[in-house]
Motif scaffolding. Structure first.
Motif, PDB file in Angstrom:
ATOM      1  N   LEU A 260       2.265 -11.982 -25.396  1.00 54.64           N
ATOM      2  CA  LEU A 260       2.652 -10.700 -24.880  1.00 54.64           C
ATOM      3  C   LEU A 260       2.365 -10.897 -23.283  1.00 54.64           C
ATOM      4  O   LEU A 260       2.959 -10.421 -22.644  1.00 54.64           O
ATOM      5  N   ILE A 261       1.104 -11.577 -22.989  1.00 55.57           N
ATOM      6  CA  ILE A 261       0.632 -11.767 -21.949  1.00 55.57           C
ATOM      7  C   ILE A 261       1.460 -12.538 -21.015  1.00 55.57           C
ATOM      8  O   ILE A 261       1.923 -12.443 -19.836  1.00 55.57           O
ATOM      9  N   ASP A 262       1.959 -13.736 -21.668  1.00 53.86           N
ATOM     10  CA  ASP A 262       2.910 -14.530 -21.118  1.00 53.86           C
ATOM     11  C   ASP A 262       4.202 -13.806 -20.722  1.00 53.86           C
ATOM     12  O   ASP A 262       4.893 -14.123 -19.511  1.00 53.86           O
ATOM     13  N   TYR A 263       4.617 -13.032 -21.477  1.00 50.59           N
ATOM     14  CA  TYR A 263       5.867 -12.165 -21.381  1.00 50.59           C
ATOM     15  C   TYR A 263       5.651 -11.235 -20.093  1.00 50.59           C
ATOM     16  O   TYR A 263       6.519 -11.057 -19.321  1.00 50.59           O
ATOM     17  N   ILE A 264       4.395 -10.842 -19.885  1.00 48.91           N
ATOM     18  CA  ILE A 264       4.232 -10.022 -18.898  1.00 48.91           C
ATOM     19  C   ILE A 264       4.282 -10.747 -17.490  1.00 48.91           C
ATOM     20  O   ILE A 264       4.668 -10.478 -16.566  1.00 48.91           O
TER      21      ILE A 264
END
Length: 317
Positions: A260-264
């Motif tokens: 999810l952090i990568d997606y952010i």
């Protein structure tokens, strides 16, 4: 900044190469026994970390050990003394990602004696860092007072891609990460995608293709499988080519997918999928380029490496 290598790992993972079903099954059983029973091959790090700290003559302001693998924490605990003067630092922070004994998303439950190991090292640590406010639920209540929430950190500048994203008429989306049967499971989602009769391109970057093999065989132009690639390269590719990204939710609140952090970082709409209870309306909206119900992740700045570093320094001070 000095880097000291622990050396090459001598204990190697078992490669499942046999095409004979019986032999392949036996290999998997042996590996499962060694993995669950002895944390093989990661437990070799227990010996390497212990040796390195024992031989260390320097003094530091703090020791920060990072899991996974949890054997790194065990190596520190094996030489950590109740007498501060005997330690290489006055403060030990054990940084934990996904829970070990209290994991909700592994296919198999660990043997009971790993609870003793976890309690043993956590009693010695001064602080236990976890990535999200609900992560503490994966650990024994007696250690909750030691737990501090410190998010995973990234240098945002490394992911500031100056690219022109494509505008796709056909929905193009992607998922990157591990898949777990009946937990982080893509099958119900893929079944529904096929049932819509819509055209789409679903790119999946993973190491375990088993759950997706049938869909790839049925519609290879729609379900496109890729192996893992370096994070920066992957995120650049997603930034350039896809309309949105998919998150398969974990079971329970103890573990939050780090992807999810990568997606952010690439600022793409996130379709969050509960594998056991699909939200058909939201899926249909995404397929029509409507991202009004995209997953919202507040406080983006908490993942900036400078803010994460400050939280560790606060514990040391």
């Amino acid at each position: 900044m000095d880097f000291i290598s622990l050396g090459e790992m001598s204990w190697k993972p078992i490669n499942f190469r046999s095409k004979v079903k019986l032999v392949y099954t036996i290999e998997r059983l042996i590996y499962r026994f060694l993995s669950l029973g002895f944390d093989y091959p990661d437990s070799e790090l227990f010996l390497k970390v212990k040796k390195q700290i024992t031989s260390c003559t320097d003094k530091f302001d703090a020791v920060i050990s990072i899991a996974v693998p949890y054997a790194i924490h065990w190596g520190v605990a094996s030489v950590w003394s109740k007498i501060p003067a005997k330690n290489v630092a006055p403060v030990w922070i054990a940084d934990c990602g996904d829970p070990f004994y209290g994991s909700e998303n592994d296919s198999f439950k660990l043997p009971f004696y790993w609870a003793w190991v976890e309690k043993w090292f956590m009693r010695k640590a001064d602080f236990i860092a976890v990535p999200t406010p609900t992560s503490h639920l994966g650990y024994f209540p007696e250690f909750h007072p030691k737990i501090k929430v410190i998010s995973q950190g990234f240098k945002f500048e490394d992911y500031s891609f100056q690219v022109i994203t494509k505008k796709n008429t056909t929905p193009v989306f992607a998922y990157a990460g591990l898949l777990i049967p009946n937990k982080r499971d893509p099958r119900a989602f893929c079944e529904y995608l096929l049932s819509t009769g819509k055209d789409f391109r679903f790119h999946i970057y993973t190491k375990n293709y088993t759950l997706l093999k049938r869909f790839n065989e049925l519609a290879p132009d729609k379900f496109i499988l890729h192996s893992f690639m370096p994070r920066v390269e992957l995120l650049r590719k997603l930034k350039e080519e896809v309309d949105f990204v998919v998150n398969f939710e974990n079971s329970g609140p103890r573990q939050t997918p780090s992807k999810l952090i990568d997606y952010i970082l690439i600022d793409k709409p996130i379709l969050s999928v509960n594998s056991s209870e699909l939200d058909f309306q939201t899926i249909n909206e995404f397929l029509e380029h409507d991202y009004g119900n995209a997953l919202n992740i507040p406080d983006r700045d908490q993942y900036k490496i400078e803010n994460v570093t400050s939280k560790f320094l606060d514990l040391i001070d």
